[in-house]
Design an enzyme around this catalytic site. Structure first.
Site, mmCIF file in Angstrom:
data_model
loop_
_atom_site.group_PDB
_atom_site.id
_atom_site.type_symbol
_atom_site.label_atom_id
_atom_site.label_comp_id
_atom_site.label_asym_id
_atom_site.label_seq_id
_atom_site.Cartn_x
_atom_site.Cartn_y
_atom_site.Cartn_z
ATOM 1 N N LYS A 80 0.953 -1.143 -0.070
ATOM 2 C CA LYS A 80 -0.006 0.136 -0.184
ATOM 3 C C LYS A 80 1.010 1.404 -0.108
ATOM 4 O O LYS A 80 1.827 1.393 0.720
ATOM 5 C CB LYS A 80 -0.820 -0.157 1.220
ATOM 6 C CG LYS A 80 -2.007 0.704 1.308
ATOM 7 C CD LYS A 80 -2.789 0.973 2.462
ATOM 8 C CE LYS A 80 -3.910 1.965 2.509
ATOM 9 N NZ LYS A 80 -4.876 1.740 3.893
ATOM 10 N N SER A 155 -9.746 2.215 3.025
ATOM 11 C CA SER A 155 -8.881 3.038 2.220
ATOM 12 C C SER A 155 -7.894 2.030 1.216
ATOM 13 O O SER A 155 -7.565 2.341 0.158
ATOM 14 C CB SER A 155 -8.064 4.010 2.753
ATOM 15 O OG SER A 155 -7.016 3.202 3.781
ATOM 16 N N SER A 179 -9.847 -0.448 7.019
ATOM 17 C CA SER A 179 -9.171 -0.370 5.710
ATOM 18 C C SER A 179 -8.414 -1.240 5.167
ATOM 19 O O SER A 179 -8.116 -1.156 3.988
ATOM 20 C CB SER A 179 -8.297 0.947 5.702
ATOM 21 O OG SER A 179 -8.828 2.226 5.719
#
Lengths: 501, 502
Positions: A80, A155, A179
């Site tokens: 990420k 997210s 997330s």
């Protein structure tokens, strides 16, 4: 040989160990897959093919030389973009970090590199991890591989979509309020938020320091355990890092996979079902409970009376910490720098112009909220009260874990919604995390396991929560459920997803 | 310019009509090897921005880790200032945007200081002891250093651009905050100076900082307010920032008292503000107005865990505290038998360490004081050097005194030897040898000079023979002159009397 991108990380690792496959070939296969599907999925912000292949080559050489390597050596991974990677862009999905190349690696990246996992690239996300749909990325939407018109969750939509679309067998996510778990639920993948402090936050671009935790995003429970063991454990560079060694996660996953859950008390949280949850989500949840019972688990109803206040407390604590954590993005030392269009170029005005241009609306919204919540005269009413609610939620968990070994709920109240559907309604967007947020407020670990498709044909997730430092319980229960479900489905849920190419 | 500006009331007049109240915040940079929250080196004077890590640059993702040595030093300071040491305390973030603060918040302590509720006795030059109460001592990190380039004054106003050196960012600081210092009256400026000096001496004794004012290791913010009488409520205060020498502390307080008195005399109110002190003019000028009280949005630092110094550790630190300056002065005065006034002069002259070392080298306390406060103090004054910078060591003084004590030189010769040492001719022994300054007590050498003197003054010889011993000094003087002062005067007298009597 079958398409290597369809193999789980554990299977891939086994093939590499037996040298039936080279890491270079495995890495190239994933890079090819990325090239083929990225146009429709857009899970990556940056693909580092050359670096990944160089790592793969090195691992292959070491294996050929008979060197002892990490069990996951050579298995590619996506990271990420909120995790800093030396020499590789790390934007956290924000324009304000466009072009910044970090001079250092996050601790978990150091561990990944040291173990020889080729890093395929950096995945898309809501800007600074603020969002539940990845629509707040400054670099465009990621599309849900199950339905390209829908959100992949957030997210960490990029990491979840990359794994669901077979672009990577493993990915790193971060979970501040859900997330990792909510994208897992809506993309039919496994996501784990470890116990707070069990995976180093050093090098994780902070959203809310007291809530953030990095963890694995994979297609199987066992793969999550393998990755979790690699990235977890004490780090002296993170003061909040737990000194105790991790429990044995891989062993727990293997034990759970035998399908026997006798002696395990599973607490069903009253407050995390019912109103606001889609019927299909609730139906799959009940079916999964029945499977757990069948595996020998004892189901108990537990109440966590303060959970309904978790969302409100979270949306004070998170913005408060974020408003301070994001203060450093000011155009003075790194990243974007914007000079005011007219008037004097003073430091203060450059900071204002940079932040005005560099941050998106959701980030600005939360900075304003947090600044307000911390202001003199409001602190006690907002931040102070929220901290008290947090304590009450921690007590709820303590009470519930006195009655049950794990707690369970649906991961998210709904399946993936359409892109754009909730973009203008922040409160509706925030409600996606209603079931995942309590774990972050209490620091306890949580996992989302895909547990079927809702009436709309989209995946839903089953959330398992365990007491702090008892992450092994997630793996045992998660693997047992996964096994029972796959036996019903005749294979992984993702096999039912549409082909992208 | 308004009355807030430069109008002044004569100081003596001001303190007759107004009662000054002080509050002093002293920041001391701790002498730890690494920074407060970071493994970057903390030494002074390195190439700009060379002593930085992702943590001290505030790069995304970096996290702080508390420096245990800095905590120990802070506890040492707290204990030396008679403070309580917190059993549990947290760091807090003080949020404000400024380029020298890399994270745009300073990690500090807010309402949970490591040390609190203490006091320190401050000795003024005339020996008066004034107790200053300490509210708190807390830990924090220093900011970077800005250099404004292109302006006339080096200040930010008018500068073309500014440079930031983050080497200093993250250096551990302890900030010591007093309670309101009341009752100092006209001596307020002197109390302020003595307080800061006392703290500096304590920091050095504790070995927690080099405590060099000129390097900014110790910086003081001085709050001053006036009220009509000691019974009146506190007046509005001003805060004069970064006053960096003892003398400046005294001058800044004095100036603010005169200035605020003028403001109040004019019927105006003192503006609560930050002020700057100007070394050249001894005046202060308005900085930031604080009326729109800046909101730092303090909250507990979530990246750090609370500090919980165990009582065992605190007691261990207490037991290891060195003797503090005041106690040491009391002890030395007792050992040396100095009168109060003598001791005060020694302390004020900065000769304490020198005398202690000289005594340690074997000289008597009286002799050591005589040298340092007499001959050498005069020399230092003439040459405009500090006593500690005079080119002679306590060991050399001790050696010089031992030459006198053993009778190898007399006081007059000793002064010549001293001259030689100061001129770089070596140790006293070497100077005595090189210059041939040893006392002559060898009879053979002396008798010739004695006989010569007797022959030259027959009238004196007659008088002495007649029983009048008074004029014998004239003979001895002549012998001493002939031997350039190197004769043993006592032996000369014996020889003269022997010769005359024979």
């Amino acid at each position: 040989m079958t398409d290597v991108t369809r193999l789980s990380a554990a299977e891939l690792a086994e093939a590499l160990r037996k040298r039936e496959l080279s890491s270079v070939d495995a890495t190239r296969a994933h890079l090819d897959r990325i090239a083929a599907v990225e146009e429709s999925v857009h899970a990556f912000l940056h693909v580092s093919g050359d670096d990944a292949l160089a790592t793969a080559q090195d691992v292959d050489a070491r294996r050929a030389a008979g060197e002892e390597v990490h069990p996951l050596a050579g298995v590619p991974i996506a990271v990420k973009d909120v995790i800093v990677t030396k020499g590789m862009p790390s934007t956290a999905g924000s324009k304000i970090l466009e072009g910044w190349i970090p001079p250092y690696d996050a601790t978990l990246v150091e561990r990944i590199r040291a173990a020889g996992l080729p890093i395929l690239g950096k995945t898309n996300m809501d800007e600074f991890a603020m969002g539940s749909s990845t629509e707040h990325s400054a670099y465009g939407n990621t599309h849900n591989p199950w339905d390209l018109d829908r959100i992949p969750g957030g997210s960490g939509g990029g990491s979840a979509a990359a794994v669901a679309a077979y672009e990577a067998p493993l990915a790193i996510g971060t979970d501040t309020g859900g997330s990792i778990r909510q994208p897992g639920a809506v993309t039919g993948t496994v996501g784990v938020k470890p116990t707070y402090g069990s995976v180093s936050r050093y090098g994780l671009i902070a959203l809310a320091s007291s809530l953030d935790q990095a963890g694995p995003v994979t297609r199987t429970v066992l793969d999550s355990a393998l990755l979790h063991e690699l990235i977890g454990g004490h780090d002296p560079r993170d003061s909040t890092s737990i000194a105790d060694p991790l429990p044995n996660l891989v062993e727990s996953a293997r034990r759970g996979a035998t399908g026997d859950l006798s002696g395990v008390r599973v607490g069903v949280v009253t407050e995390l079902q019912g109103e606001g949850y889609q019927p299909g989500v609730l139906a799959r949840f009940q079916e999964s409970l029945a499977l757990l019972e069948k595996a020998g688990a004892e189901l108990v109803e537990v109440s966590c009376p303060h959970f309904p206040y978790a969302l409100a407390a979270y949306y004070l604590i998170l913005p408060a910490e974020a408003s301070s954590n994001l203060a450093k993005f000011d155009g003075m030392r790194f990243g974007l720098r914007v000079e005011p269009e007219d008037g004097p170029v003073t430091a203060e005005r450059v900071m204002a112009a940079t932040r005005g241009a560099g941050f998106g609306d959701e980030v600005k919204r939360r900075i304003i909220l947090g600044t307000y919540a911390l202001s003199a005269g409001y602190y006690d009413a907002y931040y102070g009260s929220a901290q008290k609610v947090r304590t009450l939620i921690q007590r709820d968990f303590a009470g519930a874990f006195a009655q049950a070994d794990v707690l369970v709920s649906p991961t998210a109240p709904t399946t993936a919604f359409k892109l754009g559907e909730k973009l203008d309604d922040p409160l509706a967007m925030y409600l996606n995390d209603v079931a995942t947020i309590p774990a972050n407020l209490a620091g306890v670990p949580g996992m989302s396991v895909p547990n079927g498709l809702s009436d709309d044909g989209l995946p839903v997730g089953f959330q398992i929560l365990a007491p702090a430092k008892a992450d092994d319980r997630l793996y045992r229960v998660g693997a047992a459920l996964e096994g029972a479900l796959q036996a019903q489905w005749g294979g992984p849920l993702l096999a039912q997803a549409p082909e992208l190419v | 310019m308004s009355v807030q500006g430069t109008a002044l009331v004569d100081y003596a007049d001001a303190v007759k009509r107004y009662d000054p109240v002080l509050g002093i915040e002293v920041h001391v940079e701790l002498g730890t090897r690494t920074k407060m929250f970071d493994a970057a080196e903390a030494s002074f004077g390195a190439e700009p921005n060379s002593q930085t890590t992702p943590v001290s640059l505030g790069l995304p993702g970096a996290l702080p880790v508390v420096n245990g040595k800095a905590v120990e030093y802070a506890i040492r300071i707290g204990l030396a200032l008679n403070c309580e040491i917190a059993e549990y305390c947290r760091f807090a973030r003080k949020n404000y945007f400024y380029p020298d603060v890399p994270k745009n918040f300073q990690t500090s302590q807010y309402d949970e200081p490591i040390a609190y509720d203490g006091w320190v006795d401050v000795e003024l030059e005339d020996g008066t002891v004034f107790r200053v109460e300490i509210e708190r001592a807390h830990m924090e990190e220093d900011a970077g250093k800005n250099t404004h380039v292109g302006g006339a004054t080096g200040r930010i106003h008018g500068a073309e651009y500014s440079l930031v050196d983050y080497n200093r960012a993250g250096i551990p600081l302890v900030e010591i905050v007093t309670r309101p210092i009341e009752g100092a009256g006209e001596r307020a400026p002197e109390v302020a100076r003595a307080y800061v000096q006392t703290l500096r001496d304590i920091f050095r004794a504790l070995d927690v900082s080099e405590a060099r004012m000129e390097r900014g290791n110790v910086r003081a913010d001085v709050n001053v307010s006036l009220r009509p009488t000691p019974e009146s409520p506190l007046g509005t205060r001003t805060e004069t920032k970064n006053v960096n020498s003892f003398r400046s502390v005294e001058r800044a307080v004095r100036y603010e008292i005169s200035r605020q008195a003028a403001v109040l005399d004019a019927g105006a109110t003192v503006v609560q503000e930050t002020r700057h002190f100007h070394e050249d003019t001894g005046s202060t000028s308005s900085g930031r107005v604080k009326s729109d009280a800046e909101d730092y949005r303090y909250f507990p630092e979530p990246d750090l865990v609370p500090l919980t110094p165990s009582r065992e550790w605190v007691e261990e630190i207490r037991a290891s505290l060195p003797e503090l300056p005041a106690a040491r002065r009391r002890r030395l005065q007792g050992e040396w038998g100095y009168a109060d006034a003598e001791m005060r002069d020694v302390v004020n002259a900065g000769a304490l360490d020198l005398i202690e070392a000289t005594v340690a080298g074997g000289a008597s306390p009286a002799a050591a004081r005589k040298w340092w406060m007499g001959e050498l103090a005069r020399y230092a004054k003439q040459t405009e050097t500090a006593l500690t910078e005079v080119a002679i060591t306590p060991a050399q003084i001790a050696q010089l005194q031992s030459l006198v004590d053993s009778g190898r030189i007399n006081d007059k010769l000793a002064r010549q030897v001293l001259e030689g040492v100061l001129a770089g001719e070596g140790d006293p022994e070497q100077v005595v040898t090189a210059r041939g300054l040893e006392i002559v007590s060898d009879d053979g050498a002396l008798l010739a000079a004695v006989d010569e003197a007797l022959a030259a003054q027959p009238d004196v010889v007659e008088k002495v023979r007649a029983g009048n011993q008074g004029p014998v000094g004239a003979i001895i003087g002549a012998v001493m002159k002939a031997t350039k002062g190197q004769a043993d005067a006592k032996r000369v007298r014996e020889l003269v009397l022997e010769r005359i009597g024979s």
